[in-house]
Enzyme design. Sequence first.
Site, mmCIF file in Angstrom:
data_model
loop_
_atom_site.group_PDB
_atom_site.id
_atom_site.type_symbol
_atom_site.label_atom_id
_atom_site.label_comp_id
_atom_site.label_asym_id
_atom_site.label_seq_id
_atom_site.Cartn_x
_atom_site.Cartn_y
_atom_site.Cartn_z
ATOM 1 N N GLU A 92 20.543 44.478 30.717
ATOM 2 C CA GLU A 92 18.774 45.042 31.767
ATOM 3 C C GLU A 92 17.967 43.189 31.614
ATOM 4 O OE1 GLU A 92 15.507 48.165 30.071
ATOM 5 O OE2 GLU A 92 17.338 48.399 29.820
ATOM 6 N N ASN B 224 23.705 52.351 23.038
ATOM 7 C CA ASN B 224 22.953 53.664 22.597
ATOM 8 C C ASN B 224 24.180 54.500 22.164
ATOM 9 O OD1 ASN B 224 23.609 56.242 24.700
ATOM 10 N ND2 ASN B 224 23.672 54.528 26.144
#
Length: 313
Positions: free
Chosen positions: A142, A252
């Site tokens: 990302e 995450n």
Amino acid sequence: MKENMSQDSKTTQISVIRAKVLGYCMGVRRAVEIANKALLDYPNRNVWTLGPLIHNERALNKLAEKGIKILSEKDFSIIGNKDVVIIRAHGVPPTTIETLKAVGATIVDATCPRVMLSQKRAADYAAKGIAVIIAGDKNHGEVAGIAGCTINSKAPSPKCLLIENKNDAKNIILAQKEGAIPSLPQQAALICQTTLSRVEYDAIAQELKKEIKNLEVLDTICPATTERQEALSALKNQVQGVLIVGGKNSANTQRLLMTATNIFTHAALIESALEIPSIFYTLNKVGIAAGASTPDEIIEEVENALKNHIAKV
């Protein structure tokens, strides 16, 4: 099972409490749905994902069984004309899209809409000649995609700086004061990786504000990250231990584990019900939380394994 236990023993079914928010986030669920649709839309073509579509081995195996292959992000030589390439939720730099199109690939873009917005904002600031600072993991897809969007700007040599954490920010500030690197710009936009923790991002911003007179801090953290952290914390005082369900290579999910170990006496990260530590089968109340790339069926599998076990107390 009860009949084999001593008459002095007591048995109870394990109570399982799910975090209110867990499992697939919007971007990941959308990417998986897009990948499955691509198989239907292009039945006679090779379908690839550029890098692993999702940070979950079970989910990847399921996609592989359907015929979706993984394309290395460094080697496009095996791509045939009209092959289909799916861009995962993390997104990619514009130059990658151009390269794939040049070899004849059909692009199916599954970039998360939130990541797309970060890419657009980075490009817009760079086009105005405003420096872009990206907070996040320098090796994450990302971050690379967002950074790549500043390179295509029409502005002359826009600056793009990558910072991973508070200490990194401090070191960069020190280096520029000592003349080891060019001075930081006095006008910049700070954009963060969507999965970065709020605490880390705020810490980075505070450090940079000490040296950058006009720093615009953009709130690009995906609420899915915060929601899962808050839902996990809400299990405090409700359970004796928590299982974090998800891929061990998911950022995450690892952050959820860090939070869990700070709150609960018993906390473990597992990828399937087979990995449930034996200690959890001795507890009366067990919590379940899951990362944003964890499929629903794996969460259900773990919950059923616990509920179907009779704990001896």
